[in-house]
Structures are given as C-alpha cells and as structure tokens.
Motif scaffolding. Sequence first.
Motif, short mmCIF file in Angstrom:
data_model
loop_
_atom_site.label_atom_id
_atom_site.label_comp_id
_atom_site.label_asym_id
_atom_site.label_seq_id
_atom_site.Cartn_x
_atom_site.Cartn_y
_atom_site.Cartn_z
N GLY A 208 0.79 -1.27 -0.08
CA GLY A 208 0.08 -0.05 -0.07
C GLY A 208 0.74 1.05 -0.15
O GLY A 208 0.50 2.22 -0.73
N GLU A 209 1.98 1.21 0.75
CA GLU A 209 3.02 2.41 0.65
C GLU A 209 3.50 2.39 -0.61
O GLU A 209 3.80 3.58 -1.29
N PHE A 210 4.02 1.44 -1.27
CA PHE A 210 4.75 1.56 -2.55
C PHE A 210 3.88 1.71 -3.73
O PHE A 210 4.22 2.35 -4.72
N LEU A 211 2.75 1.11 -4.04
CA LEU A 211 1.97 1.03 -4.92
C LEU A 211 0.52 1.29 -4.46
O LEU A 211 -0.24 0.22 -4.58
N PRO A 212 0.25 2.31 -4.04
CA PRO A 212 -1.09 2.85 -3.56
C PRO A 212 -2.28 2.66 -4.51
O PRO A 212 -3.41 2.39 -4.09
N ASP A 309 12.50 6.21 -9.82
CA ASP A 309 12.80 7.58 -9.77
C ASP A 309 13.28 8.06 -8.39
O ASP A 309 13.12 7.20 -7.30
N ALA A 310 13.33 9.36 -8.18
CA ALA A 310 14.03 9.86 -7.01
C ALA A 310 12.97 9.55 -5.86
O ALA A 310 13.29 9.34 -4.65
N LYS A 311 11.67 9.88 -6.14
CA LYS A 311 10.37 9.60 -5.24
C LYS A 311 10.42 8.22 -4.68
O LYS A 311 10.33 8.12 -3.55
N HIS A 312 10.43 7.19 -5.47
CA HIS A 312 10.60 5.97 -5.03
C HIS A 312 12.05 5.41 -4.54
O HIS A 312 11.72 4.24 -3.82
N ARG A 313 13.00 6.11 -4.96
CA ARG A 313 14.24 5.73 -4.12
C ARG A 313 13.94 6.13 -2.74
O ARG A 313 14.39 5.47 -1.80
N GLN A 314 13.38 7.31 -2.63
CA GLN A 314 13.39 7.81 -1.13
C GLN A 314 12.28 6.91 -0.25
O GLN A 314 12.69 6.77 0.78
N SER A 335 25.55 10.04 -5.05
CA SER A 335 24.67 10.84 -4.77
C SER A 335 22.95 10.41 -4.97
O SER A 335 22.14 10.96 -4.38
N ALA A 336 22.99 9.27 -5.78
CA ALA A 336 21.31 8.75 -6.17
C ALA A 336 20.99 8.24 -4.63
O ALA A 336 19.73 8.08 -4.63
N ILE A 337 21.84 7.76 -3.72
CA ILE A 337 21.38 7.42 -2.53
C ILE A 337 21.53 8.48 -1.38
O ILE A 337 20.31 8.65 -0.92
N VAL A 338 22.47 9.05 -1.49
CA VAL A 338 22.71 10.37 -0.40
C VAL A 338 21.55 11.44 -0.48
O VAL A 338 20.87 11.84 0.37
N ASP A 339 21.15 11.52 -1.81
CA ASP A 339 20.16 12.53 -1.90
C ASP A 339 18.77 12.10 -1.54
O ASP A 339 17.83 12.88 -1.41
N SER A 340 18.60 10.61 -1.30
CA SER A 340 17.21 10.34 -1.08
C SER A 340 17.05 9.89 0.29
O SER A 340 16.15 9.20 0.91
#
Length: 360
Positions: A208-212, A309-314, A335-340
């Motif tokens: 539900g959190e990942f794919l609402p 995408d950035a939203k789902h990485r976060q 940065s793809a991890i740190v920024d998330s």
Amino acid sequence: MSLSRLNISGFRNITEAKLALSDGLNLIYGENGSGKTSILEAIFFLGMGRSFRSHLSQRVINTEQDNLTLFAEKQDDVLPCKIGLRRFRNGDIDVKINGDNIKRLSTLAETLPIQVITPESFSLLFEGPKSRRQFIDWGAFHCDSTFHQAWANTRRILKQRNQLLRNQSSYSNILFWDKELVRYAEQVTDIRNQYVDSLNALLKGIIGEFLPQVDIKVSFTRGWDSKTEYLQLLENQYPRDLASGYTSSGPHKADLRLRVGNLPVQDALSRGQLKLLVCALRIAQGMLLKQQLNKHSIYLVDDLPSELDAKHRQLLLKQLTATGAQIFVTAIDPSAIVDSLSSPPNRTFHVEQGKITVIE
C-alpha cells in the motif's frame, strides 16, 4: 543482529579486504565491474555457502588463488559470533562458527538470515514457480524448526517414487511411498500456508505504501488440486506419472501467485513497479522474522537506483531503514542514494578495481 567486521580474501577481484561495518546503512559505490557487488556477494556467500550470481562456486575464487576465505563478526543482543568460511577449487568447503566445525550449511543460513535484492530478483516474478517456492521456504525454514527436515524427507521420498516410476513399478509397490509422501507433504504444506498467511498481514501495508493505486492479491497454491485428497490424487495420476517417469503433482509444485485483477503482476505492472513489489516482498519477509523470532535480517540491495525515480528511491530507503536492520546498498553514483536519505549513510565505501576505501 549485524556484522561489525568483514574480511574478504580471494573473492572475485577482491584480493584482500578488511572492513569495519556499521549496524545501519552501509553505502558501497563504484563503477560497473569495480567489485562493489562482490562485497554483497561475499556476505551472501558467508550466510548461504553459495553465490547469488553463479551456480558454480569455483567461479567466485580469485583466478590467482586456490581458495577464497571469508570471515565476519556478528553482533547481537547476547554474545558476539565469529563466522568463517573457506572454499577450495575442488569444491571442498570448511565452515566454522565460534571455532567449531559446521557440517550443515543450513546452520549458516540460520545464523545469518539474509535478504537479497538484485537486478536478478525479478526472477521471483518472471521465472517459474521454483524461485517463488524458495522465497516461501526461506521464511518457513526460519520460522518453523520442523520445516527443514520435513521438506528434506519430502524430497527424498519424491526421488524414490520417481525412480520407481522410471522402473515401471506397479502401483502396489509405490503405495507405501505414497503414504509416506502424503504425511510429509501435508506437514510442509501446512507450514508454508501458515507462513504465507502471516506474511500477507504485513505485506498489504507495505504494498500500500509502495503501490497505493494498485490492488495486488497474493495467494498460496499447494501444488495439487485443493478439492482432492493427495493420496487419492497420486493413485489417480499414477498412469500419467508412469508414462512420464515423474510425479506431476505435490508440494514440489507449490507456488506463490501475485495478481492484479485477473492478470499476473508481470503483465500488469511496469518494471519500476515490479522492482518495488519485489522489495516489498523482501522487506515484509524480514519484518516477519523480526516479529516472530526477534531476529533481524541483513538486507543486501544491489544497484538500488536502477529503474526507480527519486520519489520511489526515497520511499524504498525509508522503508528499509525503518526495519532497524543492517543494510548494504550499492550504486554507481553515491548521490543517487545520499540525496534520497534524510541523514547521511552510516558508513560509505568506495570500490575501484577490487580495492575498497572507507570514505569519512
């Protein structure tokens, strides 16, 4: 439970490495082919006695060495635990836990529960039932102490039955084995079914959190017609099994079905959505282990940013860190991890041509 120390010797392109690890998020970055995935693979090998990238263990031994050696110190709420493994080119393997020789690799798996999420993890959804059975059986093994032996007995009897079928034995000679098979098959099936029921209770919230916007149904199928007693089915299918030399129905055909409406998830979801679903399955499995046995898994996530995408990485990193477990994440670009993340990784490693450097 977490690894505080990891030593790697002769493993793929890592000649020698001694790493002090964090019990939180460990970020490992480097170019493709640098060796960052090999660190995850070494941890997995230490917990399972095999690789998640190759069925041939000899291939993971450094080309210039005769064996690989892995050592780790595990910290938990009781006492530190030392785990050592050495694998030779001829296939021999030596395993020690706290200095004692270990004969069964299942002891490693019990000592070091590991959840791995890699680009190959899509096999859980795209390949046949075997990968999904292994997923169920990981949880069944950890959560019910009787499962391992019951499943071993089931496979042993199936092997005997199949040999009798190939020998064109009469059903009267097979009936004894069928009665034994039914006994263990029902035990295995009950444990699997209870496990999937327990998993579903956690899984719904994570999905539900990942794919609402997606209604995903997860169900267990036992491997034979639910309306027919297994012993009767084995007798009914004897002529067909005799012709093929193989037992066509049973717990060795069990599966985990994941559907959106009437469609299998692989036909209904995008690649990014499928990755999130695999992650949800693994996170739920680790959370259930913590809930039932108060034991954390170790999460190995290879190339986390890919296809997200950035939203789902976060979102994924938030769910992973919320488990309270030790996490190892690889990426080409840190940065793809740190920024998330809401705070920096607990420890960061840079890998280049098999050389590992701690980034302060």
